[in-house]
Design a protein around this motif. Structure first.
Motif, PDB file in Angstrom:
ATOM      1  N   TYR A  26       0.503  -0.868   0.102  1.00  0.00           N
ATOM      2  CA  TYR A  26       0.092   0.010  -0.069  1.00  0.00           C
ATOM      3  C   TYR A  26       0.995   1.133   0.089  1.00  0.00           C
ATOM      4  CZ  TYR A  26      -3.767   2.819   1.217  1.00  0.00           C
ATOM      5  OH  TYR A  26      -4.225   4.432   0.860  1.00  0.00           O
ATOM      6  N   LEU A  27       1.800   1.281   1.089  1.00  0.00           N
ATOM      7  CA  LEU A  27       2.571   2.310   0.836  1.00  0.00           C
ATOM      8  C   LEU A  27       3.528   2.668   0.045  1.00  0.00           C
ATOM      9  CD1 LEU A  27       3.608   2.141   4.049  1.00  0.00           C
ATOM     10  CD2 LEU A  27       2.418   3.688   3.591  1.00  0.00           C
ATOM     11  N   ASN A  28       4.175   1.439  -0.893  1.00  0.00           N
ATOM     12  CA  ASN A  28       4.110   1.442  -2.395  1.00  0.00           C
ATOM     13  C   ASN A  28       3.882   2.551  -3.562  1.00  0.00           C
ATOM     14  OD1 ASN A  28       7.081   1.153  -1.205  1.00  0.00           O
ATOM     15  ND2 ASN A  28       6.912  -1.053  -1.319  1.00  0.00           N
ATOM     16  N   ALA A  29       2.043   2.289  -3.839  1.00  0.00           N
ATOM     17  CA  ALA A  29       1.914   2.234  -4.352  1.00  0.00           C
ATOM     18  C   ALA A  29       1.523   3.629  -4.418  1.00  0.00           C
ATOM     19  CB  ALA A  29       0.312   1.378  -4.154  1.00  0.00           C
ATOM     20  N   ASP A  30       0.887   4.160  -4.996  1.00  0.00           N
ATOM     21  CA  ASP A  30       0.029   6.118  -4.875  1.00  0.00           C
ATOM     22  C   ASP A  30      -1.548   5.958  -4.606  1.00  0.00           C
ATOM     23  OD1 ASP A  30       0.326   8.087  -5.634  1.00  0.00           O
ATOM     24  OD2 ASP A  30      -0.433   8.244  -7.515  1.00  0.00           O
ATOM     25  N   ALA A  31      -1.319   5.850  -3.335  1.00  0.00           N
ATOM     26  CA  ALA A  31      -2.216   5.688  -2.847  1.00  0.00           C
ATOM     27  C   ALA A  31      -2.680   7.261  -1.209  1.00  0.00           C
ATOM     28  CB  ALA A  31      -2.885   3.969  -1.963  1.00  0.00           C
TER      29      ALA A  31
END
Length: 91
Positions: A26-31
């Motif tokens: 989640y943190l590595n995605a553009d979320a």
């Protein structure tokens, strides 16, 4: 990708390693709501007894959102550590 509520449930159910894996993704995605993800990751590390990682993640959440519940959680961890380390002063 797991949504934050599902990750919160994993942590509550003691599935910490799985929750941490999903939080990393989640943190590595553009979320959105990364402050919430850092707060949850802090909670997961706290449950593992990894105090330093818990404090780090709470601080990252606070850096993104000063109104985050991570501020209270971070202070709670500091209070716990201060309580447990008092005996070190008496040796």
């Amino acid at each position: 990708m797991y949504q934050l509520e599902a990750i919160k449930e994993l942590i509550a159910n003691g599935e910490i390693d799985t929750a941490l894996q999903h939080l990393e993704s989640y943190l590595n995605a553009d979320a959105p709501n990364k402050d919430v993800a850092y707060y949850l990751r802090g909670n997961a590390y706290r449950k593992q007894g990894n105090w330093q990682q818990a404090l780090n993640n709470y601080q990252w959440a606070i850096d993104l959102n000063p109104e985050s519940p991570a501020a209270d959680a971070r202070q709670m961890v500091i209070n716990i550590l201060n309580f447990f380390n008092k005996d070190m002063y008496n040796q």
